[in-house]
Each structure stands twice: as C-alpha cells, then as structure tokens.
Write a protein that holds these residues in place. Structure first.
Motif, short mmCIF file in Angstrom:
data_model
loop_
_atom_site.label_atom_id
_atom_site.label_comp_id
_atom_site.label_asym_id
_atom_site.label_seq_id
_atom_site.Cartn_x
_atom_site.Cartn_y
_atom_site.Cartn_z
N ALA A 90 0.82 -1.21 0.00
CA ALA A 90 0.00 0.00 0.00
C ALA A 90 0.86 1.26 0.00
N LEU A 91 1.89 1.29 0.84
CA LEU A 91 2.72 2.48 0.94
C LEU A 91 3.40 2.79 -0.39
N LEU A 138 6.42 7.60 4.69
CA LEU A 138 7.47 6.70 5.16
C LEU A 138 6.92 5.82 6.27
N LYS A 139 7.24 4.53 6.19
CA LYS A 139 6.77 3.59 7.22
C LYS A 139 7.43 3.89 8.55
N GLY A 140 6.63 3.84 9.61
CA GLY A 140 7.13 4.10 10.95
C GLY A 140 7.63 2.85 11.65
N ASP A 141 7.91 2.97 12.93
CA ASP A 141 8.46 1.86 13.71
C ASP A 141 7.44 0.75 13.94
N THR A 145 1.93 2.00 10.75
CA THR A 145 2.17 3.41 11.05
C THR A 145 2.98 4.03 9.93
N PHE A 146 2.49 5.16 9.40
CA PHE A 146 3.15 5.84 8.29
C PHE A 146 3.26 7.33 8.59
N HIS A 147 4.41 7.90 8.27
CA HIS A 147 4.64 9.32 8.46
C HIS A 147 4.50 10.05 7.12
N ARG A 148 3.74 11.12 7.13
CA ARG A 148 3.66 11.99 5.95
C ARG A 148 4.74 13.06 6.10
N ILE A 173 13.26 10.15 11.35
CA ILE A 173 12.48 8.94 11.06
C ILE A 173 13.43 7.88 10.52
N VAL A 174 13.40 6.71 11.14
CA VAL A 174 14.19 5.58 10.65
C VAL A 174 13.23 4.59 10.01
#
Length: 237
Positions: A90-91, A138-141, A145-148, A173-174
């Motif tokens: 999806a991402l 970006l996918k988060g930890d 969870t995704f960061h815009r 963000i890693v």
C-alpha cells in the motif's frame, strides 16, 4: 439528452476471473466503460501509451512486470487503482500516486468508493494544472504506522545498511528502505546524493566549504564520485 463522457477503463490482472469481477462492477456504474480486460501487461502499457485509457485497475503480482513497475512506466498517462491480495504494498502504491488500494476480495461498496475518489481527483485537476507532489509517506516503527513527510521539511537522509535515517526540521524517522530507492521518489531539482551514505536537500544548505556541506548543525562530506553532479546542480547546469 446530454451525452455522458465515459471514463475508459482497463482491467489488468494475472487471473482473468479477477478482471471479470471488475467488468461486472463497472457495468453497474454509469459513466465508466471497460475498454479491455487482459492478463498481458505489455498490452496494457500499449493501450495506456496510445491514450486510450483513463483509469487502470491494476494487480500488483503480475508475471514479467509487476504492478509497481507498471505504475512507474505509465503513471503519468493515466490514473491507477491497485487491486491486490497483499496489503504490504500500500505504501509503495500511494508514493507512486495510486488513486486507491483495493484489497481482494473486493466488495462492491468499496469499489464504488474508489471510483468516487477517482472522479473527485479528476474534477479537481487537469493534465495541464495537476498539482506537483510535495510529500512522501514513510513507514514508521510500529505496524501500519506511516509518516507523511513534506519534501520542504527534509534536511538530509543518511543510509544505514538496509535502513535510512531521514532528518527533518521536526524529527528523525528511521525506516526500512535503500538510499537509492528513496532518491527515486524525491524531486531531482531539490535533492542530491553527495556521498555513498548521504542525500541532502539543496534548500537547507547554509554553507559549502570546499568538499563540506553544512545543513543545520551537520557537516557532510562531498565524495569524489558525486562532486561533479553536485556542483552542476547547484550552478544550474
């Protein structure tokens, strides 16, 4: 009676029965016509490049050429709704500007919602006035969870083996991704790779001292293999 403008659709899937489901759903919705249902991805590319398709219903797991590769090739010539049994893509789909992401088995109501999104997007933009993309997800930890992240907020990106560390004006963000892959998703006029381990934002450079670039409190070396491209870019060549 006013003639209705039809939205020309392509159903592309490695399983023919899946395209038949799309055909059946479209037949129930006014304003859409299925031009072709096929398992041949190269035929799909030909139809899109000839300007015969407005909207593609696209499976991801295709032989020879997968759906994400299709998006990279044809995404500027049509809109795409991804249809797949695999939620993990999806991402990638949204970063490549897919209109929507439908998980199989696809329910009719969810299908209708995707077409509503397509029509809203179509009415708000034209080929000559489509807004430039200004962000990336970006996918988060944690799971799902995704960061815009706005491009203008990115300071620099550091490669860490199979991970990258994205430093922004707000936080760090890693995420699991290769440096070369995120570079392909960034605007080339704004970002430049200057080292095997670093991509920098030209917008946030406040000093260049020989082979050192200073962004925020960070000093980054420009390596030999990247210096020519970097100086050409900042000099507008």
């Amino acid at each position: 009676m006013t003639n209705q403008i039809l939205n020309r659709c392509l159903a592309l899937d490695d399983e023919l029965y899946a395209t038949q489901i799309i055909d059946n759903y479209l037949a129930q919705i006014p304003g859409f016509v299925l031009v072709k249902a096929t398992t041949d991805v190269y035929e799909g590319i030909r139809l899109v490049n000839e300007g015969l398709i407005d909207l593609v219903f696209l499976d991801i797991q295709m032989p020879e050429l997968n759906g994400l590769q299709f998006l990279k090739i044809c995404g500027n010539n049509c809109k795409v709704i991804l249809t797949t049994a695999y939620p993990e893509y999806a991402l990638d789909g949204f970063n490549l500007d897919a209109v929507d992401y439908l998980l199989k088995p696809i329910e009719f109501e969810r299908f209708q919602h995707s077409l509503t999104k397509f029509l809203a997007l179509k009415s708000s933009t034209t080929p000559s006035s489509a807004p430039a993309k200004d962000h990336i997800f970006l996918k988060g930890d944690s799971k799902n969870t995704f960061h815009r992240v706005a491009f203008e907020d990115i300071l620099y990106i550091e490669g860490l083996n199979n991970y990258i560390s994205v430093y922004t004006t707000k936080h760090r963000i890693v995420t699991y991704m290769a440096l070369k892959d995120i570079l392909e998703m960034l605007p080339a006029a704004q970002f430049c790779r200057v080292h095997r381990s670093y991509i920098i934002s030209l917008t946030h450079i406040h000093l260049i001292d020989g082979r050192q670039v200073y962004i925020s409190q960070k000093s980054i070396s420009i390596s030999e293999g990247y210096k020519t491209g970097f100086y050409q870019l900042i000099n507008g060549q």
